[in-house]
Design a protein around this motif. Structure first.
Motif, PDB file in Angstrom:
ATOM      1  N   ARG A 122       0.839  -1.218   0.000  1.00 56.00           N
ATOM      2  CA  ARG A 122       0.000   0.000   0.000  1.00 56.00           C
ATOM      3  C   ARG A 122       0.865   1.257   0.000  1.00 56.00           C
ATOM      4  N   ASP A 125       2.252   1.720  -3.474  1.00 59.38           N
ATOM      5  CA  ASP A 125       1.195   2.280  -4.323  1.00 59.38           C
ATOM      6  C   ASP A 125       1.031   3.785  -4.060  1.00 59.38           C
ATOM      7  N   LEU A 126       1.047   4.156  -2.785  1.00 59.37           N
ATOM      8  CA  LEU A 126       0.931   5.578  -2.413  1.00 59.37           C
ATOM      9  C   LEU A 126       2.067   6.379  -3.053  1.00 59.37           C
ATOM     10  N   ARG A 129       1.507   6.648  -6.848  1.00 57.29           N
ATOM     11  CA  ARG A 129       0.419   7.560  -7.217  1.00 57.29           C
ATOM     12  C   ARG A 129       0.820   9.022  -7.050  1.00 57.29           C
ATOM     13  N   HIS A 130       1.682   9.293  -6.076  1.00 57.86           N
ATOM     14  CA  HIS A 130       2.082  10.683  -5.818  1.00 57.86           C
ATOM     15  C   HIS A 130       3.500  10.974  -6.300  1.00 57.86           C
ATOM     16  N   ASN A 131       4.082  10.064  -7.079  1.00 57.01           N
ATOM     17  CA  ASN A 131       5.414  10.266  -7.639  1.00 57.01           C
ATOM     18  C   ASN A 131       6.451  10.646  -6.577  1.00 57.01           C
ATOM     19  N   ASP A 158       6.035  -3.725  -9.270  1.00 59.02           N
ATOM     20  CA  ASP A 158       5.221  -2.535  -9.565  1.00 59.02           C
ATOM     21  C   ASP A 158       5.933  -1.730 -10.659  1.00 59.02           C
ATOM     22  N   ARG A 160       5.386   0.961 -12.047  1.00 58.08           N
ATOM     23  CA  ARG A 160       5.441   2.428 -11.936  1.00 58.08           C
ATOM     24  C   ARG A 160       6.684   2.880 -11.177  1.00 58.08           C
TER      25      ARG A 160
END
Ligand code: ZN
Length: 269
Positions: A122, A125-126, A129-131, A158, A160
């Motif tokens: 998590r 992912d955070l 999402r916020h680079n 992941d 990203r």
């Protein structure tokens, strides 16, 4: 000598430590969120802690001429309660635009449990999402190798996440190559007794080179030394390392990694 302390828990330290660090040539100190030595009883405890890291502590450091930066998360030791972790993670985005926040950390694993892994995912992912940059804590002793492998798997799976924007901390002889081979950065924690002693850290540098490596004191409320980085730099000098090579590890490398966050500016920049 100029250096950066990239991992120190200053809320647990006295003002004399700020004076000693500044006197020793410290140009900036970075403080990841961590375990307070006791479990917090509610998300409110974390809200106050994040305010301390982003409002109060930078002001306290500035009084002693030191730039202070921070990282936010719920630490792995308190991640066993997934509901609490979710509530704390939901608090973090409102702090990410604060001027001294560099990223998400120190996340990772403690006992390598299923719930800790869930919370690690998590956080990743955070960050995606916020680079945000990511700073990772790896478990100690017999859990370290397995934990490091599990953490690297989560990060690599992941798409990203860019490896060059992640630092894996507390590496030792048996985990440093594993980390560097992924393209991520590695941090060596200098502790007087456990983790890396200065001599061991220098052995690692001499074996693996200094690319994408940094050193930190991770000083906190336990047995630790806020001057561990400059003391290790002196030991490097004694062992014949050139000034340029020492400066690379204690100053240039952390600056290069941390500057990926545009908010990381030193007074001279
Ligand atoms: Zn730490």
């Amino acid at each position: 000598m100029k250096y950066i302390e990239p991992h120190a828990h200053m809320v647990s330290r006295v003002t004399d430590d700020y004076v000693r660090m500044t006197t020793a040539g410290c140009a900036a100190v970075c403080e990841p969120a961590f375990w307070a030595g006791f479990d917090r009883s509610s998300p409110d405890g974390f809200y106050d802690y994040f305010c301390q890291l982003t409002e109060h502590e930078p002001k306290r450091a500035a009084k002693f001429g030191l730039k202070h930066f921070s990282w936010l998360c719920i630490n792995p030791k308190e991640s066993e309660d997934v509901k609490l972790a979710d509530d704390v993670i939901a608090l973090i985005p409102q702090f990410l635009n604060r001027p001294n926040v560099l990223g998400i950390g120190e996340i990772g694993l403690n006992k390598n449990s299923r719930n800790e892994l869930k919370v690690l995912e998590r956080h990743v992912d955070l960050a995606a999402r916020h680079n945000q940059l990511i700073l990772v804590h790896t478990p100690h002793l017999e859990d370290k190798l397995k934990g490091t492998r599990l953490i690297l798997d989560v990060l690599k799976s992941d798409r990203r996440i860019k490896p060059g924007r992640v630092i894996i901390d507390h590496v030792e002889e048996h985990t440093v190559k594993l980390v560097l081979d992924t393209g991520m950065w590695a941090g060596m924690t200098l502790y007087p007794e456990t983790k890396c002693t200065p001599a061991r850290a220098i052995d690692i540098l001499e074996t693996f080179g200094s690319e994408r490596l940094w050193m930190n004191s991770a000083c906190d409320w336990g047995v630790s030394d806020p001057l561990a980085v400059p003391k290790t730099a002196l030991e490097m000098k004694r062992r014949g390392h050139l000034t340029r090579a020492i400066e690379r590890v204690v100053f240039q490398n952390p600056r290069n990694f941390l500057s990926q966050c545009p908010k990381f500016k030193l007074t001279e920049d």
